[in-house]
Design an enzyme around this catalytic site. Sequence first.
Site, PDB file in Angstrom:
ATOM      1  N   SER A 122       8.613  -4.988  -4.359  1.00  0.00           N
ATOM      2  CA  SER A 122       8.296  -5.533  -3.044  1.00  0.00           C
ATOM      3  C   SER A 122       9.265  -6.638  -2.649  1.00  0.00           C
ATOM      4  CB  SER A 122       6.874  -6.109  -3.019  1.00  0.00           C
ATOM      5  OG  SER A 122       6.633  -6.679  -1.758  1.00  0.00           O
ATOM      6  N   HIS A 157      -1.114  -4.287  -3.149  1.00  0.00           N
ATOM      7  CA  HIS A 157      -0.301  -5.334  -2.518  1.00  0.00           C
ATOM      8  C   HIS A 157      -0.080  -4.987  -1.047  1.00  0.00           C
ATOM      9  CE1 HIS A 157       3.618  -6.553  -0.888  1.00  0.00           C
ATOM     10  NE2 HIS A 157       3.479  -7.691  -1.551  1.00  0.00           N
ATOM     11  N   ASN A 158       0.284  -3.759  -0.791  1.00  0.00           N
ATOM     12  CA  ASN A 158       0.536  -3.368   0.597  1.00  0.00           C
ATOM     13  C   ASN A 158      -0.740  -3.359   1.428  1.00  0.00           C
ATOM     14  OD1 ASN A 158       3.139  -2.960  -0.384  1.00  0.00           O
ATOM     15  ND2 ASN A 158       3.485  -1.215   0.960  1.00  0.00           N
ATOM     16  N   ARG A 211     -33.180   8.144   2.811  1.00  0.00           N
ATOM     17  CA  ARG A 211     -32.611   9.196   1.952  1.00  0.00           C
ATOM     18  C   ARG A 211     -33.722   9.919   1.192  1.00  0.00           C
ATOM     19  NH1 ARG A 211     -29.503   7.706  -2.263  1.00  0.00           N
ATOM     20  NH2 ARG A 211     -28.277   9.613  -2.188  1.00  0.00           N
ATOM     21  N   LYS A 269       1.085  -2.059  -6.639  1.00  0.00           N
ATOM     22  CA  LYS A 269       1.949  -2.198  -5.453  1.00  0.00           C
ATOM     23  C   LYS A 269       1.218  -1.694  -4.202  1.00  0.00           C
ATOM     24  CE  LYS A 269       5.487  -2.920  -2.770  1.00  0.00           C
ATOM     25  NZ  LYS A 269       5.651  -1.982  -1.745  1.00  0.00           N
ATOM     26  N   GLU A 284      -1.246  -6.761   2.326  1.00  0.00           N
ATOM     27  CA  GLU A 284      -0.213  -7.055   3.333  1.00  0.00           C
ATOM     28  C   GLU A 284      -0.693  -6.630   4.736  1.00  0.00           C
ATOM     29  OE1 GLU A 284       3.807  -5.563   2.302  1.00  0.00           O
ATOM     30  OE2 GLU A 284       3.812  -4.492   4.205  1.00  0.00           O
ATOM     31  N   GLY A 302      20.445   6.614  -5.777  1.00  0.00           N
ATOM     32  CA  GLY A 302      19.934   6.462  -4.408  1.00  0.00           C
ATOM     33  C   GLY A 302      20.457   5.165  -3.837  1.00  0.00           C
TER      34      GLY A 302
HETATM   35  C1  6PG Z   1       7.173  -4.487   0.524  1.00  0.00           C
HETATM   36  C2  6PG Z   1       6.704  -3.753   1.739  1.00  0.00           C
HETATM   37  C3  6PG Z   1       7.424  -2.449   1.835  1.00  0.00           C
HETATM   38  C4  6PG Z   1       7.434  -1.859   3.206  1.00  0.00           C
HETATM   39  C5  6PG Z   1       6.252  -1.029   3.537  1.00  0.00           C
HETATM   40  C6  6PG Z   1       5.543  -1.411   4.783  1.00  0.00           C
HETATM   41  O1  6PG Z   1       6.304  -4.784  -0.290  1.00  0.00           O
HETATM   42  O2  6PG Z   1       8.359  -4.755   0.406  1.00  0.00           O
HETATM   43  O3  6PG Z   1       5.343  -3.528   1.696  1.00  0.00           O
HETATM   44  O4  6PG Z   1       6.914  -1.630   0.836  1.00  0.00           O
HETATM   45  O5  6PG Z   1       7.772  -2.708   4.190  1.00  0.00           O
HETATM   46  O6  6PG Z   1       6.817   0.239   3.674  1.00  0.00           O
HETATM   47  O7  6PG Z   1       4.774  -0.376   5.189  1.00  0.00           O
HETATM   48  P1  6PG Z   1       4.419   0.082   6.643  1.00  0.00           P
HETATM   49  O8  6PG Z   1       5.630   0.735   7.206  1.00  0.00           O
HETATM   50  O9  6PG Z   1       3.327   1.056   6.368  1.00  0.00           O
HETATM   51  O10 6PG Z   1       3.995  -1.107   7.433  1.00  0.00           O
END
Ligand code: 6PG
Length: 479
Positions: A128, A185-186, A445, A182, A189, A9
């Site tokens: 990342s 992590h996002n 409840r 990961k 982010e 890829g």
């Molecule tokens: C990273 C980023 C990478 C990417 C994501 C962002 O760790 O390098 O997180 O994975 O930029 O796809 O996601 P969105 O498009 O959902 O903002």
Amino acid sequence: PQANIGVVGLAVMGSNLARNLASREGNTVAIFNRSYEKTETLITDHPEAGFIATSTYDEFAAALQKPRTAIIMVQAGRGTDAVIDALTKVFEPGDIIVDGGNALFTDTIRREAAVRATGINFVGAGISGGEEGALNGPSIMPGGSTEAWQTLGPILRSIAAVADGEPCVTHVGTDGAGHFVKMIHNGIEYADMQLIAEAYDLLRRVGGLEPAEIAEIFAEWNRGELESYLIEITAEVLKQVDATTGKPLVDVILDQAGAKGTGAWTVQSALDLGVPVSGIAEAVFARSLSSKPAQRAAARELPGAVDAWEVTDRAAFVEDVRRALYASKIIAYSQGFDAIVAGAEQYSWDIRKGEIAKIWRAGCIIRAQFLNRITEAYAENPELVALVTAPYFADAVGGALPAWRRIVSGAALAGIPTPTFASSLSYYDGLRADRLSAALVQGQRDFFGAHTYKRVDQEGTFHTLWSGDRSEISAADAH
Ligand code: 6PG
């Protein structure tokens, strides 16, 4: 066979990772792409890399030393399954297939089990750092078997970003652990980006500052405890002037934020695990709200502010925003690490939290100075139940509290949306509350569904006969 590693890829991330691998001492890289054109371009543009170009999976497998090791860098989803399928046909037991895409961790768990049945190792590795990171050193989060890690570890260490002399890669855990981490992590982010955006909005709308001035402020913040890649790039984006109109670029970018799904996955998983990642959720929802033009147009005339927020001391206001941002950021990370703890428990992964914080210090998108503090907190107390309660973070948040409350209440009165600032503060207040209103929810409840409740003063489970004489019975008697 000459290559010790292969890449399948060759879109931007794949090409850059292949070039990164080739640039490190001792690596020879075999490359394969579905259409040969991209392979051709890469070998022509980068003769220095000494790539071994292959045009079929058979050739690719033949070019690799045993155990064969290949990193797949294709769009997550069905494409990944197709490549895994093709590789398992030409690989042998003991070989290693690495998926370096943003796969959903449950897909990785499924793929790992299927590939393992053939005797081949499968490693789901979160990578990342975007295009730049792939080329110069990403943060890498591999899951999979210890056997696979023995071969793969040195190769990944050779290409990872370096923080304080340590490569930003660690064996996260078995099967889906790497992609799970990961994903978190996002999620963090998303929260980090939204918090920065809310801070910017306040500085602009309340502070009356222009984007270029705010860029200066962010650059300044980047020299302190907020130092991070996202703060740094924010200053760059805010400085940028649009060539067509001469306006700040941020003013001509349509205010609708997209998403590829990893933030939503974080929230979905957290819902399943019962972890309140409210700051991350608000960040995901803020993007959803931004991308609803019809609803936003319909609501534009609705009443708003009840108080014009007059700032008399601008420097003090800027400092309040900075502190609110830092406190909210601590909450977002705390929630993210709570999700990692819950995931590790649910899926029996032995994840060392301090190590995760360490490998996020460089290379990745959320890289930040204060990740050192997280590593220290877990080193001091590996059983830490909520990161925000660690002494350093408790102090930082405590110190920021007056500023944080001023900002969130001020924004509410002025009608400025601060979903992540506000929800993080609510989470903090919920967490530290002596008694929560949850007692009433349990009562409700029990009223409509006989869902029972526990008492503060007695062991056992109880139910009130709401439609009878309203006496209390032991729930054991109710069945
Ligand atoms: C990273 C980023 C990478 C990417 C994501 C962002 O760790 O390098 O997180 O994975 O930029 O796809 O996601 P969105 O498009 O959902 O903002």
